[in-house]
Design an enzyme around this catalytic site. Structure first.
Site, PDB file in Angstrom:
ATOM      1  N   GLU A   1      -5.123  -5.534  -5.258  1.00  0.00           N
ATOM      2  CA  GLU A   1      -6.297  -5.853  -4.430  1.00  0.00           C
ATOM      3  C   GLU A   1      -5.913  -6.006  -2.954  1.00  0.00           C
ATOM      4  O   GLU A   1      -6.656  -5.615  -2.063  1.00  0.00           O
ATOM      5  CB  GLU A   1      -6.932  -7.155  -4.955  1.00  0.00           C
TER       6      GLU A   1
ATOM      7  N   VAL B   1      -5.492  -2.918   0.143  1.00  0.00           N
ATOM      8  CA  VAL B   1      -6.541  -2.342   1.003  1.00  0.00           C
ATOM      9  C   VAL B   1      -7.460  -3.464   1.468  1.00  0.00           C
ATOM     10  O   VAL B   1      -7.953  -4.253   0.651  1.00  0.00           O
ATOM     11  CB  VAL B   1      -7.387  -1.295   0.239  1.00  0.00           C
TER      12      VAL B   1
ATOM     13  N   ILE C   1     -10.359  -8.735   1.840  1.00  0.00           N
ATOM     14  CA  ILE C   1     -11.663  -8.232   1.365  1.00  0.00           C
ATOM     15  C   ILE C   1     -11.537  -7.747  -0.076  1.00  0.00           C
ATOM     16  O   ILE C   1     -10.670  -6.925  -0.370  1.00  0.00           O
ATOM     17  CB  ILE C   1     -12.137  -7.020   2.207  1.00  0.00           C
TER      18      ILE C   1
ATOM     19  N   LYS D   1       0.824  -1.229   0.000  1.00  0.00           N
ATOM     20  CA  LYS D   1       0.000   0.000   0.000  1.00  0.00           C
ATOM     21  C   LYS D   1       0.846   1.263   0.000  1.00  0.00           C
ATOM     22  O   LYS D   1       0.438   2.288  -0.532  1.00  0.00           O
ATOM     23  CB  LYS D   1      -0.964   0.002   1.179  1.00  0.00           C
TER      24      LYS D   1
ATOM     25  N   GLY E   1      -6.900  -6.214   3.198  1.00  0.00           N
ATOM     26  CA  GLY E   1      -6.405  -7.598   3.273  1.00  0.00           C
ATOM     27  C   GLY E   1      -7.178  -8.512   2.331  1.00  0.00           C
ATOM     28  O   GLY E   1      -7.143  -8.333   1.111  1.00  0.00           O
TER      29      GLY E   1
ATOM     30  N   GLY F   1       0.737 -11.663  13.510  1.00  0.00           N
ATOM     31  CA  GLY F   1       1.146 -11.319  12.138  1.00  0.00           C
ATOM     32  C   GLY F   1       0.285 -10.251  11.490  1.00  0.00           C
ATOM     33  O   GLY F   1       0.242 -10.135  10.273  1.00  0.00           O
TER      34      GLY F   1
ATOM     35  N   LYS G   1      -4.151   3.572   2.743  1.00  0.00           N
ATOM     36  CA  LYS G   1      -5.280   2.848   2.156  1.00  0.00           C
ATOM     37  C   LYS G   1      -6.390   3.802   1.717  1.00  0.00           C
ATOM     38  O   LYS G   1      -6.969   3.625   0.650  1.00  0.00           O
ATOM     39  CB  LYS G   1      -5.794   1.806   3.159  1.00  0.00           C
TER      40      LYS G   1
HETATM   41  N1  HSE Z   1      -0.763  -3.809   9.380  1.00  0.00           N
HETATM   42  C1  HSE Z   1      -1.875  -3.876   8.501  1.00  0.00           C
HETATM   43  C2  HSE Z   1      -3.144  -3.932   9.325  1.00  0.00           C
HETATM   44  C3  HSE Z   1      -1.747  -5.079   7.626  1.00  0.00           C
HETATM   45  O1  HSE Z   1      -3.055  -4.158  10.535  1.00  0.00           O
HETATM   46  O2  HSE Z   1      -4.224  -3.729   8.797  1.00  0.00           O
HETATM   47  C4  HSE Z   1      -2.710  -5.137   6.501  1.00  0.00           C
HETATM   48  O3  HSE Z   1      -2.540  -4.074   5.603  1.00  0.00           O
END
Ligand code: HSE
Length: 415
Positions: free
Chosen positions: A124, A127, A131, A100, A129, A182, A200
């Site tokens: 994709e 933004v 979705i 991003k 993850g 993670g 995002k």
């Molecule tokens: N660090 C980001 C989050 C990862 O927590 O949304 C996904 O972009």
């Protein structure tokens, strides 16, 4: 046979490799082609990996291999990702990414390079993850003029806020847990200070409004100042605190509105019920009205799902997508924060000043809030009216000048 390369074997990269080999057969059917993941680029050694023979440290090996048609850049950051991406696109190799930061900074340029070389730059995974949001915006919702977007765009901060709200968990403990799972960025400041959500919302604004919106132009506030006291007052107001990224199409001759900041959101609203690592993105189209996208916004496999989906899309594409584009801009196309109009929650401390009386004079009628264990010198309220932020700033300055400690200031939104 189409060959694929993955640049970076971190959380997302290893997820991409895992999903690819797990679902290879069905991916090949969907792509209509035989596929192989020929290279994995990483500076580290992975001698015990089942894919050890695919690792390389030499980017040029991938660049010079004409059988590699699609490259997944999941390194993150600007360099070397930008150089690698541009070089691949210039060779006509499509690039898909979860990066991003790079898309928010240089998306317009890289999309143009892809167009020039008849390949694709798809993001994709950048933004939301797992979705689907980018393709729905420029394809499924193509009939609409998108007027406004508001979303919970960062899984880590939503996870932390949910732990604070539901379990009274301390901020640091919740962040450590998000890192362990993670979700967090390598530098979690990007999450908790709101920069990740800012990148995002810039991507969504650029795609929806057709001109590049830069993160530096978007007012961004994170969640590090949110306290359990604020959480308790929000509850008294029937709200929860969420980190909201939002953008609004410019009116005639005006500027785009865009901002990332924590906000009181009604606890039963569509965004108010988005908890844990989940993201929720509300898109307001002129034909559809509100459409809400919901799912896991971070994590290895959800993000890998979006990257692998883009790989398949690139394999199927016969040319550059004509709808995934926006114009370059010089920036400066976002309205000043002080022009934003909002209701606001303030939490103040003073044992001398009649805080509520002064606040009513400066901000109009206010709704007074309470919480269990509230000290006698603490006052919390929400303005009845939406006011320009410059008026709110002036009121805060006046209260501070009178010796009142302003302990919390959070916007109140009605998405
Ligand atoms: N660090 C980001 C989050 C990862 O927590 O949304 C996904 O972009």
């Amino acid at each position: 046979m189409i060959n694929i390369a993955v640049l970076g074997y971190g959380t997302v990269g290893s997820g991409v490799v895992e999903v690819f080999f797990k679902n290879r057969e069905s991916l090949q059917k969907k792509a209509g082609q035989e596929l192989d993941l020929k290279y994995i680029l990483d500076v580290r050694d992975f001698p015990d990996s089942p894919f050890a023979d695919r690792f390389t440290k030499d980017f040029n090996k991938i660049l010079d291999d004409d059988s590699v048609k699609v490259v997944a850049e999941v390194i993150g950051g600007i360099e070397p990702s930008y150089g690698f991406t541009k070089a691949c696109l210039e060779r006509g190799k499509s690039v898909v990414t979860s990066n991003k930061e790079l898309v928010a900074q240089r998306g317009a340029e890289l999309l143009a390079v892809a167009r020039e070389h008849h390949c694709n730059y798809l993001f994709e995974a950048s933004v939301g993850g797992g979705i689907p949001i980018i393709r729905p915006l420029h394809m499924c919702l193509a009939a609409n003029q998108i007027d406004e977007i508001a979303g919970i765009l960062n899984g880590t901060t939503n996870f932390i806020l949910t732990k604070m709200i539901r379990e009274n968990m301390a901020f640091d403990e919740a962040l450590a847990l998000a890192q362990k799972l993670g979700y967090a960025e390598r530098n979690p400041a990007a999450d908790v200070e709101g920069h990740d959500a800012c990148r995002k919302i810039c991507i969504l604004a650029s795609l929806s409004f057709g001109e590049h919106v830069f993160p530096k132009d978007v007012y961004t506030e994170g969640i590090t100042k949110i306290t359990l006291e604020d959480v308790a007052y929000a509850q008294d107001f029937g709200s929860v605190i969420k980190l909201i990224g939002r953008c609004k199409r410019a009116g005639d001759g005006g500027k785009i509105t865009a901002m990332v900041a924590p906000a009181f959101i009604h606890h039963e609203s569509q965004l108010g019920t988005v908890d844990d690592v989940f993201n929720g993105i509300l898109v307001r189209g002129d034909a559809t009205g509100d459409v809400v996208f919901y799912g896991k916004g971070a994590g290895k496999l959800p993000t890998a799902s979006a990257v692998v989906g883009d790989i398949i899309e690139c394999v199927k594409a016969t040319d550059t997508s004509p709808s995934l584009r926006w114009n370059p801009s010089e920036g400066g196309n976002v309205a000043d924060r002080a022009d934003n109009v909002t209701r606001v929650y303030l939490r103040c401390r003073s044992d001398e000043v009649k805080v509520l009386e002064v606040a009513r004079k400066l901000l109009g009628e206010v709704q007074v809030l309470s919480r269990p264990g509230q000290p006698a010198d603490e006052f919390a309220f929400v303005t009845e009216q939406a006011l320009p932020e410059r008026t709110i700033d002036a009121a805060v300055e006046k209260l501070t000048g009178m010796g009142v400690e302003v302990l919390g200031k959070i916007r109140v939104l009605d998405y």
